[in-house]
Design a protein around this motif. Structure first.
Motif, PDB file in Angstrom:
ATOM      1  N   MET A   1       0.859  -1.195   0.000  1.00 39.32           N
ATOM      2  CA  MET A   1       0.000   0.000   0.000  1.00 39.32           C
ATOM      3  C   MET A   1       0.891   1.240   0.000  1.00 39.32           C
ATOM      4  O   MET A   1       1.907   1.280   0.708  1.00 39.32           O
ATOM      5  CB  MET A   1      -0.906  -0.056   1.231  1.00 39.32           C
ATOM      6  CG  MET A   1      -1.702   1.199   1.461  1.00 39.32           C
ATOM      7  SD  MET A   1      -3.139   0.868   2.520  1.00 39.32           S
ATOM      8  CE  MET A   1      -4.350   0.409   1.286  1.00 39.32           C
ATOM      9  N   LYS A   2       0.472   2.237  -0.816  1.00 39.13           N
ATOM     10  CA  LYS A   2       1.328   3.412  -0.957  1.00 39.13           C
ATOM     11  C   LYS A   2       1.356   4.267   0.324  1.00 39.13           C
ATOM     12  O   LYS A   2       0.374   4.381   1.054  1.00 39.13           O
ATOM     13  CB  LYS A   2       0.846   4.284  -2.129  1.00 39.13           C
ATOM     14  CG  LYS A   2       0.986   3.639  -3.504  1.00 39.13           C
ATOM     15  CD  LYS A   2       2.379   3.093  -3.790  1.00 39.13           C
ATOM     16  CE  LYS A   2       3.447   4.165  -3.740  1.00 39.13           C
ATOM     17  NZ  LYS A   2       4.808   3.564  -3.913  1.00 39.13           N
ATOM     18  N   TYR A  82      -4.273  15.253  -8.326  1.00 38.11           N
ATOM     19  CA  TYR A  82      -4.380  14.848  -9.736  1.00 38.11           C
ATOM     20  C   TYR A  82      -5.584  15.527 -10.392  1.00 38.11           C
ATOM     21  O   TYR A  82      -6.485  14.857 -10.910  1.00 38.11           O
ATOM     22  CB  TYR A  82      -4.501  13.316  -9.841  1.00 38.11           C
ATOM     23  CG  TYR A  82      -3.389  12.607  -9.125  1.00 38.11           C
ATOM     24  CD1 TYR A  82      -2.113  12.530  -9.688  1.00 38.11           C
ATOM     25  CD2 TYR A  82      -3.582  12.059  -7.871  1.00 38.11           C
ATOM     26  CE1 TYR A  82      -1.071  11.917  -9.023  1.00 38.11           C
ATOM     27  CE2 TYR A  82      -2.540  11.434  -7.188  1.00 38.11           C
ATOM     28  CZ  TYR A  82      -1.297  11.376  -7.771  1.00 38.11           C
ATOM     29  OH  TYR A  82      -0.270  10.771  -7.102  1.00 38.11           O
ATOM     30  N   ILE A  99     -12.867   4.159 -13.796  1.00 36.77           N
ATOM     31  CA  ILE A  99     -11.779   3.920 -12.837  1.00 36.77           C
ATOM     32  C   ILE A  99     -10.859   2.817 -13.371  1.00 36.77           C
ATOM     33  O   ILE A  99      -9.642   2.963 -13.420  1.00 36.77           O
ATOM     34  CB  ILE A  99     -12.318   3.475 -11.454  1.00 36.77           C
ATOM     35  CG1 ILE A  99     -13.238   4.533 -10.865  1.00 36.77           C
ATOM     36  CG2 ILE A  99     -11.161   3.221 -10.481  1.00 36.77           C
ATOM     37  CD1 ILE A  99     -14.006   4.027  -9.658  1.00 36.77           C
ATOM     38  N   ILE A 103      -8.645   5.800 -14.912  1.00 35.46           N
ATOM     39  CA  ILE A 103      -8.056   6.441 -13.729  1.00 35.46           C
ATOM     40  C   ILE A 103      -6.980   5.568 -13.077  1.00 35.46           C
ATOM     41  O   ILE A 103      -5.831   5.990 -12.908  1.00 35.46           O
ATOM     42  CB  ILE A 103      -9.158   6.831 -12.717  1.00 35.46           C
ATOM     43  CG1 ILE A 103     -10.035   7.913 -13.349  1.00 35.46           C
ATOM     44  CG2 ILE A 103      -8.546   7.309 -11.408  1.00 35.46           C
ATOM     45  CD1 ILE A 103     -11.160   8.409 -12.493  1.00 35.46           C
ATOM     46  N   HIS A 104      -7.334   4.356 -12.743  1.00 31.30           N
ATOM     47  CA  HIS A 104      -6.342   3.517 -12.076  1.00 31.30           C
ATOM     48  C   HIS A 104      -5.224   3.063 -13.028  1.00 31.30           C
ATOM     49  O   HIS A 104      -4.134   2.714 -12.576  1.00 31.30           O
ATOM     50  CB  HIS A 104      -7.013   2.333 -11.372  1.00 31.30           C
ATOM     51  CG  HIS A 104      -7.581   2.704 -10.017  1.00 31.30           C
ATOM     52  ND1 HIS A 104      -8.381   1.852  -9.298  1.00 31.30           N
ATOM     53  CD2 HIS A 104      -7.453   3.821  -9.246  1.00 31.30           C
ATOM     54  CE1 HIS A 104      -8.729   2.439  -8.136  1.00 31.30           C
ATOM     55  NE2 HIS A 104      -8.183   3.636  -8.094  1.00 31.30           N
ATOM     56  N   VAL A 107      -2.916   5.806 -12.576  1.00 34.02           N
ATOM     57  CA  VAL A 107      -2.309   5.673 -11.241  1.00 34.02           C
ATOM     58  C   VAL A 107      -1.155   4.669 -11.288  1.00 34.02           C
ATOM     59  O   VAL A 107      -0.084   4.883 -10.733  1.00 34.02           O
ATOM     60  CB  VAL A 107      -3.365   5.233 -10.191  1.00 34.02           C
ATOM     61  CG1 VAL A 107      -2.708   4.877  -8.868  1.00 34.02           C
ATOM     62  CG2 VAL A 107      -4.413   6.326  -9.997  1.00 34.02           C
ATOM     63  N   ALA A 114       1.426   0.151  -7.018  1.00 31.04           N
ATOM     64  CA  ALA A 114       0.147   0.391  -6.335  1.00 31.04           C
ATOM     65  C   ALA A 114      -0.669  -0.900  -6.267  1.00 31.04           C
ATOM     66  O   ALA A 114      -0.636  -1.710  -7.192  1.00 31.04           O
ATOM     67  CB  ALA A 114      -0.647   1.467  -7.072  1.00 31.04           C
ATOM     68  N   GLU A 115      -1.386  -1.062  -5.161  1.00 25.78           N
ATOM     69  CA  GLU A 115      -2.256  -2.229  -4.994  1.00 25.78           C
ATOM     70  C   GLU A 115      -3.685  -1.760  -5.193  1.00 25.78           C
ATOM     71  O   GLU A 115      -4.299  -1.204  -4.293  1.00 25.78           O
ATOM     72  CB  GLU A 115      -2.071  -2.822  -3.601  1.00 25.78           C
ATOM     73  CG  GLU A 115      -0.677  -3.377  -3.405  1.00 25.78           C
ATOM     74  CD  GLU A 115      -0.458  -3.922  -1.999  1.00 25.78           C
ATOM     75  OE1 GLU A 115      -0.020  -5.074  -1.893  1.00 25.78           O
ATOM     76  OE2 GLU A 115      -0.737  -3.205  -1.022  1.00 25.78           O
ATOM     77  N   PHE A 119     -12.680  -3.025 -10.926  1.00 30.22           N
ATOM     78  CA  PHE A 119     -14.105  -2.713 -11.017  1.00 30.22           C
ATOM     79  C   PHE A 119     -14.591  -3.206 -12.365  1.00 30.22           C
ATOM     80  O   PHE A 119     -14.115  -2.746 -13.404  1.00 30.22           O
ATOM     81  CB  PHE A 119     -14.340  -1.206 -10.923  1.00 30.22           C
ATOM     82  CG  PHE A 119     -14.210  -0.656  -9.532  1.00 30.22           C
ATOM     83  CD1 PHE A 119     -15.264  -0.752  -8.633  1.00 30.22           C
ATOM     84  CD2 PHE A 119     -13.033  -0.059  -9.118  1.00 30.22           C
ATOM     85  CE1 PHE A 119     -15.148  -0.249  -7.337  1.00 30.22           C
ATOM     86  CE2 PHE A 119     -12.906   0.448  -7.825  1.00 30.22           C
ATOM     87  CZ  PHE A 119     -13.968   0.357  -6.934  1.00 30.22           C
ATOM     88  N   TYR A 133     -16.825  -4.691  -7.463  1.00 28.39           N
ATOM     89  CA  TYR A 133     -15.522  -4.403  -6.857  1.00 28.39           C
ATOM     90  C   TYR A 133     -14.884  -5.723  -6.469  1.00 28.39           C
ATOM     91  O   TYR A 133     -15.528  -6.570  -5.855  1.00 28.39           O
ATOM     92  CB  TYR A 133     -15.753  -3.535  -5.615  1.00 28.39           C
ATOM     93  CG  TYR A 133     -14.588  -3.486  -4.643  1.00 28.39           C
ATOM     94  CD1 TYR A 133     -13.617  -2.495  -4.738  1.00 28.39           C
ATOM     95  CD2 TYR A 133     -14.470  -4.424  -3.612  1.00 28.39           C
ATOM     96  CE1 TYR A 133     -12.556  -2.451  -3.845  1.00 28.39           C
ATOM     97  CE2 TYR A 133     -13.411  -4.379  -2.713  1.00 28.39           C
ATOM     98  CZ  TYR A 133     -12.459  -3.391  -2.837  1.00 28.39           C
ATOM     99  OH  TYR A 133     -11.405  -3.353  -1.944  1.00 28.39           O
ATOM    100  N   SER A 135     -11.161  -7.051  -4.638  1.00 26.77           N
ATOM    101  CA  SER A 135      -9.835  -6.769  -4.096  1.00 26.77           C
ATOM    102  C   SER A 135      -9.599  -7.635  -2.875  1.00 26.77           C
ATOM    103  O   SER A 135     -10.489  -7.774  -2.029  1.00 26.77           O
ATOM    104  CB  SER A 135      -9.723  -5.299  -3.698  1.00 26.77           C
ATOM    105  OG  SER A 135      -8.563  -5.099  -2.908  1.00 26.77           O
ATOM    106  N   ARG A 137      -8.011  -6.789  -0.498  1.00 22.64           N
ATOM    107  CA  ARG A 137      -7.972  -5.907   0.676  1.00 22.64           C
ATOM    108  C   ARG A 137      -9.366  -5.594   1.244  1.00 22.64           C
ATOM    109  O   ARG A 137      -9.478  -5.020   2.313  1.00 22.64           O
ATOM    110  CB  ARG A 137      -7.220  -4.611   0.330  1.00 22.64           C
ATOM    111  CG  ARG A 137      -5.721  -4.853   0.192  1.00 22.64           C
ATOM    112  CD  ARG A 137      -5.009  -3.746  -0.517  1.00 22.64           C
ATOM    113  NE  ARG A 137      -5.391  -3.640  -1.914  1.00 22.64           N
ATOM    114  CZ  ARG A 137      -5.010  -4.486  -2.884  1.00 22.64           C
ATOM    115  NH1 ARG A 137      -4.187  -5.469  -2.600  1.00 22.64           N
ATOM    116  NH2 ARG A 137      -5.428  -4.342  -4.127  1.00 22.64           N
ATOM    117  N   LEU A 146     -15.302   7.096  -1.566  1.00 29.14           N
ATOM    118  CA  LEU A 146     -14.804   7.792  -2.768  1.00 29.14           C
ATOM    119  C   LEU A 146     -15.942   8.048  -3.749  1.00 29.14           C
ATOM    120  O   LEU A 146     -16.012   9.103  -4.383  1.00 29.14           O
ATOM    121  CB  LEU A 146     -13.693   6.969  -3.436  1.00 29.14           C
ATOM    122  CG  LEU A 146     -12.355   6.882  -2.685  1.00 29.14           C
ATOM    123  CD1 LEU A 146     -11.423   5.891  -3.376  1.00 29.14           C
ATOM    124  CD2 LEU A 146     -11.680   8.245  -2.601  1.00 29.14           C
TER     125      LEU A 146
END
Ligand code: HEM
Length: 181
Positions: A1-2, A82, A99, A103-104, A107, A114-115, A119, A133, A135, A137, A146
């Motif tokens: 994770m960033k 951004y 996304i 977007i991602h 990223v 990035a983790e 979607f 979604y 993940s 995580r 968000l």
């Protein structure tokens, strides 16, 4: 994770609960990094889980509620850092359905390690978006926060419902319906 996810998190905890709480949850979490994060570094996701768990115990707020509030703060950080990414959109559903493919993707160019979640768009009309979604995580509440801020950003409103497809939250279906004209 960033690292930016950690630095912004600890800043928000400090704002809302004070520096003693930041120190306390860092102590309790036995972090390999010892809580010394830099925005561009990368750290184990388990460190975030430790911090959330201890903050949840301290505040009596659920981890889902903490992640939701944190995401609302994080949206402003992202939109501020951004602006070009966000300003390409003039409609929240366009932005949310992009996304995964835009977007991602951008990223990942900035942060190759990035983790990110995935979607998958199941349905999209002018007023409705259904997506899944996924993940490991299970940060779907972060996603919900968000999304809510995305609608606020465009001065629009929406009903967002989520359905866990896996009980551990690693797969969640979001159904988003615009409620304004
Ligand atoms: C995670 C960037 C918009 C959903 C992240 C992370 C970054 C990022 C840097 C952390 C990755 C890591 O720690 O390794 C951005 C940028 C955006 C944006 C720059 C817009 C300008 C969104 C939106 C959503 C979203 C609108 C809405 C659902 C998530 C979720 C995570 C995440 C749920 C947590 C990681 C996970 O669940 O696995 N994003 N993001 N992002 N992003 Fe985005």
């Amino acid at each position: 994770m960033k690292g930016i996810v950690f630095t912004e998190f600890l800043e928000l905890v400090e704002d809302k609960f004070g520096l003693e709480v930041v120190d306390k949850i860092i102590q309790q979490s036995n972090l390999p990094s010892q809580g010394a994060y830099t925005a561009i570094g990368t750290y184990e996701f388990s460190e975030m889980l430790g911090l959330l768990k201890h903050l949840s115990e301290h505040t009596q707020l659920s981890i889902d509620d903490l992640l939701l509030t944190y995401a609302e703060h994080f949206f402003s950080v992202l939109a501020g850092s951004y602006p070009d990414l966000v300003n390409q959109y003039n409609d929240p559903l366009e932005m949310l359905s992009s996304i995964e493919n835009h977007i991602h993707v951008e990223v990942r160019k900035i942060y190759p390690d990035a983790e990110l979640p995935t979607f998958e768009v199941l349905e999209k009309t002018d007023s409705k978006l259904v997506m899944i979604y996924k993940s490991s995580r299970a940060m779907y509440s972060f996603g919900l926060g968000l999304m809510r801020k995305t609608f606020e950003h465009f001065n629009t409103t929406a009903d967002i419902t989520l359905e866990k497809l896996k009980s551990d939250g690693t797969e969640v279906k979001f159904s988003i319906i615009m409620t304004n004209e």
